[in-house]
Design a protein around this motif. Structure first.
Motif, PDB file in Angstrom:
ATOM      1  N   TYR A 214      -1.523  24.019  -2.340  1.00  8.84           N
ATOM      2  CA  TYR A 214      -1.426  23.510  -2.163  1.00  8.84           C
ATOM      3  C   TYR A 214      -2.585  22.474  -3.164  1.00  8.84           C
ATOM      4  CZ  TYR A 214      -1.447  25.453   2.533  1.00  8.84           C
ATOM      5  OH  TYR A 214      -1.067  26.099   3.728  1.00  8.84           O
ATOM      6  N   GLU A 215      -3.243  22.587  -3.875  1.00  7.37           N
ATOM      7  CA  GLU A 215      -3.748  21.883  -4.922  1.00  7.37           C
ATOM      8  C   GLU A 215      -3.028  21.305  -5.466  1.00  7.37           C
ATOM      9  OE1 GLU A 215      -7.164  22.371  -6.338  1.00  7.37           O
ATOM     10  OE2 GLU A 215      -8.180  24.172  -5.623  1.00  7.37           O
ATOM     11  N   ARG A 216      -1.347  21.714  -6.103  1.00  6.75           N
ATOM     12  CA  ARG A 216      -0.600  20.825  -6.403  1.00  6.75           C
ATOM     13  C   ARG A 216      -0.129  19.343  -5.596  1.00  6.75           C
ATOM     14  NH1 ARG A 216       1.370  17.970 -10.202  1.00  6.75           N
ATOM     15  NH2 ARG A 216       3.548  17.727 -10.752  1.00  6.75           N
ATOM     16  N   ALA A 217      -0.351  20.055  -4.177  1.00  6.30           N
ATOM     17  CA  ALA A 217      -0.035  19.022  -3.085  1.00  6.30           C
ATOM     18  C   ALA A 217      -1.377  17.940  -3.379  1.00  6.30           C
ATOM     19  CB  ALA A 217      -0.043  19.364  -1.526  1.00  6.30           C
ATOM     20  N   LEU A 218      -2.192  18.421  -3.736  1.00  5.99           N
ATOM     21  CA  LEU A 218      -3.768  17.656  -4.047  1.00  5.99           C
ATOM     22  C   LEU A 218      -2.877  16.581  -4.533  1.00  5.99           C
ATOM     23  CD1 LEU A 218      -6.276  16.478  -2.422  1.00  5.99           C
ATOM     24  CD2 LEU A 218      -7.440  17.450  -3.454  1.00  5.99           C
ATOM     25  N   GLU A 219      -2.609  17.548  -5.932  1.00  6.30           N
ATOM     26  CA  GLU A 219      -2.209  16.522  -7.296  1.00  6.30           C
ATOM     27  C   GLU A 219      -0.700  14.875  -7.083  1.00  6.30           C
ATOM     28  OE1 GLU A 219      -1.213  19.211 -10.344  1.00  6.30           O
ATOM     29  OE2 GLU A 219      -3.064  20.402  -9.861  1.00  6.30           O
ATOM     30  N   LEU A 220      -0.593  15.592  -6.217  1.00  6.57           N
ATOM     31  CA  LEU A 220       0.727  15.216  -5.604  1.00  6.57           C
ATOM     32  C   LEU A 220       0.764  13.397  -5.353  1.00  6.57           C
ATOM     33  CD1 LEU A 220       3.406  17.299  -5.816  1.00  6.57           C
ATOM     34  CD2 LEU A 220       3.406  16.077  -8.111  1.00  6.57           C
ATOM     35  N   THR A 221      -0.239  14.484  -4.277  1.00  9.90           N
ATOM     36  CA  THR A 221      -0.957  12.810  -3.249  1.00  9.90           C
ATOM     37  C   THR A 221      -1.638  12.049  -3.811  1.00  9.90           C
ATOM     38  OG1 THR A 221      -1.044  14.054  -1.933  1.00  9.90           O
ATOM     39  CG2 THR A 221      -2.233  12.618  -0.793  1.00  9.90           C
TER      40      THR A 221
ATOM     41  N   ALA B 244       0.313   3.531  -5.627  1.00 11.90           N
ATOM     42  CA  ALA B 244       0.684   2.731  -4.239  1.00 11.90           C
ATOM     43  C   ALA B 244      -0.456   2.210  -4.729  1.00 11.90           C
ATOM     44  CB  ALA B 244       0.714   3.395  -2.706  1.00 11.90           C
ATOM     45  N   GLN B 245      -1.244   1.731  -5.131  1.00  9.17           N
ATOM     46  CA  GLN B 245      -2.438   0.760  -5.671  1.00  9.17           C
ATOM     47  C   GLN B 245      -1.628   0.090  -6.466  1.00  9.17           C
ATOM     48  OE1 GLN B 245      -5.478   3.253  -6.739  1.00  9.17           O
ATOM     49  NE2 GLN B 245      -6.832   3.662  -4.870  1.00  9.17           N
ATOM     50  N   LYS B 246      -1.369   0.839  -7.582  1.00 13.52           N
ATOM     51  CA  LYS B 246      -0.493  -0.340  -8.729  1.00 13.52           C
ATOM     52  C   LYS B 246       0.912  -0.765  -8.181  1.00 13.52           C
ATOM     53  CE  LYS B 246      -2.257   2.608 -12.160  1.00 13.52           C
ATOM     54  NZ  LYS B 246      -1.625   3.421 -13.224  1.00 13.52           N
ATOM     55  N   SER B 247       1.112  -0.602  -7.340  1.00  8.71           N
ATOM     56  CA  SER B 247       2.637  -1.260  -6.115  1.00  8.71           C
ATOM     57  C   SER B 247       4.252  -0.411  -7.323  1.00  8.71           C
ATOM     58  CB  SER B 247       2.683  -3.240  -6.194  1.00  8.71           C
ATOM     59  OG  SER B 247       1.468  -3.489  -4.906  1.00  8.71           O
ATOM     60  N   ASP B 248       3.905   0.757  -7.125  1.00 11.61           N
ATOM     61  CA  ASP B 248       4.803   1.026  -8.193  1.00 11.61           C
ATOM     62  C   ASP B 248       5.844   2.442  -7.462  1.00 11.61           C
ATOM     63  OD1 ASP B 248       6.392   2.483  -9.549  1.00 11.61           O
ATOM     64  OD2 ASP B 248       5.234   3.139 -10.984  1.00 11.61           O
ATOM     65  N   TRP B 249       6.475   1.265  -6.326  1.00 11.90           N
ATOM     66  CA  TRP B 249       6.557   2.328  -5.030  1.00 11.90           C
ATOM     67  C   TRP B 249       8.075   3.133  -6.167  1.00 11.90           C
ATOM     68  CZ3 TRP B 249       3.386   0.616  -2.242  1.00 11.90           C
ATOM     69  CH2 TRP B 249       2.830  -0.071  -2.168  1.00 11.90           C
ATOM     70  N   ASP B 250       8.703   3.033  -7.118  1.00 16.25           N
ATOM     71  CA  ASP B 250       9.709   3.732  -7.328  1.00 16.25           C
ATOM     72  C   ASP B 250       8.839   5.556  -7.573  1.00 16.25           C
ATOM     73  OD1 ASP B 250      11.645   2.188  -7.083  1.00 16.25           O
ATOM     74  OD2 ASP B 250      11.621   1.049  -8.963  1.00 16.25           O
ATOM     75  N   ARG B 251       7.518   5.054  -8.363  1.00 17.90           N
ATOM     76  CA  ARG B 251       7.118   6.068  -8.575  1.00 17.90           C
ATOM     77  C   ARG B 251       6.273   7.032  -7.299  1.00 17.90           C
ATOM     78  NH1 ARG B 251       1.743   6.534 -12.168  1.00 17.90           N
ATOM     79  NH2 ARG B 251       1.328   5.549 -10.329  1.00 17.90           N
ATOM     80  N   LEU B 252       6.436   6.542  -6.111  1.00 18.29           N
ATOM     81  CA  LEU B 252       5.900   6.655  -5.137  1.00 18.29           C
ATOM     82  C   LEU B 252       6.566   7.270  -4.470  1.00 18.29           C
ATOM     83  CD1 LEU B 252       3.309   6.418  -3.003  1.00 18.29           C
ATOM     84  CD2 LEU B 252       4.028   4.390  -1.769  1.00 18.29           C
ATOM     85  N   LEU B 253       7.594   6.717  -3.968  1.00 10.02           N
ATOM     86  CA  LEU B 253       8.964   7.475  -3.930  1.00 10.02           C
ATOM     87  C   LEU B 253       9.240   8.568  -4.643  1.00 10.02           C
ATOM     88  CD1 LEU B 253      10.811   4.956  -1.917  1.00 10.02           C
ATOM     89  CD2 LEU B 253       9.812   5.611  -1.271  1.00 10.02           C
TER      90      LEU B 253
ATOM     91  N   GLU C 209      -4.109   8.773   4.773  1.00  9.74           N
ATOM     92  CA  GLU C 209      -4.299   7.338   5.343  1.00  9.74           C
ATOM     93  C   GLU C 209      -4.051   5.736   4.422  1.00  9.74           C
ATOM     94  OE1 GLU C 209      -7.524   8.148   7.529  1.00  9.74           O
ATOM     95  OE2 GLU C 209      -7.120   9.880   8.292  1.00  9.74           O
ATOM     96  N   GLN C 210      -4.792   6.548   3.350  1.00 10.58           N
ATOM     97  CA  GLN C 210      -4.591   5.158   2.517  1.00 10.58           C
ATOM     98  C   GLN C 210      -3.565   4.497   1.874  1.00 10.58           C
ATOM     99  OE1 GLN C 210      -7.538   5.451  -0.602  1.00 10.58           O
ATOM    100  NE2 GLN C 210      -8.909   7.284   0.332  1.00 10.58           N
ATOM    101  N   ILE C 211      -2.897   5.566   1.774  1.00 10.55           N
ATOM    102  CA  ILE C 211      -1.552   4.864   0.918  1.00 10.55           C
ATOM    103  C   ILE C 211      -0.966   4.009   2.240  1.00 10.55           C
ATOM    104  CG2 ILE C 211       1.148   6.298   1.056  1.00 10.55           C
ATOM    105  CD1 ILE C 211      -0.386   8.241  -1.018  1.00 10.55           C
ATOM    106  N   GLU C 212      -0.719   5.352   3.878  1.00  8.40           N
ATOM    107  CA  GLU C 212       0.142   4.125   4.723  1.00  8.40           C
ATOM    108  C   GLU C 212      -0.718   2.391   4.663  1.00  8.40           C
ATOM    109  OE1 GLU C 212       0.504   4.246   9.604  1.00  8.40           O
ATOM    110  OE2 GLU C 212      -0.304   6.108   8.371  1.00  8.40           O
TER     111      GLU C 212
END
Length: 101
Positions: A4-11, A18-27, A69-72
């Motif tokens: 769960y901690e790792r999932a939060l880190e990845l999130t 997403a904030q940097k518009s780095d869509w490849d890294r986001l995906l 929600e922020q990512i969305e």
């Protein structure tokens, strides 16, 4: 709990991308997180007996959902921009076909 901690880190990494518009890294990060979440669904089937662990798990899931929600919102803005660009390209192509250029 480590998963769960790792999932939060990845999130958080997804949100930063997403904030940097780095869509490849986001995906790529989302793909990694999805695999981890799938593992959690298989392994963590019961609520657990330790009240502190349940509370911590709740907090982590809540934080993940807030980041999602922020990512969305950020990805919706990007998708809107992408639709506008594609729409203008399509309009230009139609004009070129109609009037020849």
């Amino acid at each position: 709990m480590q998963r769960y901690e790792r999932a939060l880190e990845l999130t958080h990494a997804m949100l930063e991308a997403a904030q940097k518009s780095d869509w490849d890294r986001l995906l790529a990060t989302e793909k990694e997180r999805k695999a981890l979440i799938d593992q959690l669904r298989e392994l963590d089937v019961g609520p657990g007996r330790d009240a502190q662990m349940r509370q911590r798990k709740r907090e982590l899931i809540r934080d993940i959902m807030q980041c999602d929600e922020q990512i969305e919102m950020l990805t919706q803005d990007w998708m809107r921009e992408l639709r506008e660009v594609l729409g203008s390209i399509s309009a230009e192509q139609k004009l070129a076909r109609t009037y020849g250029s």
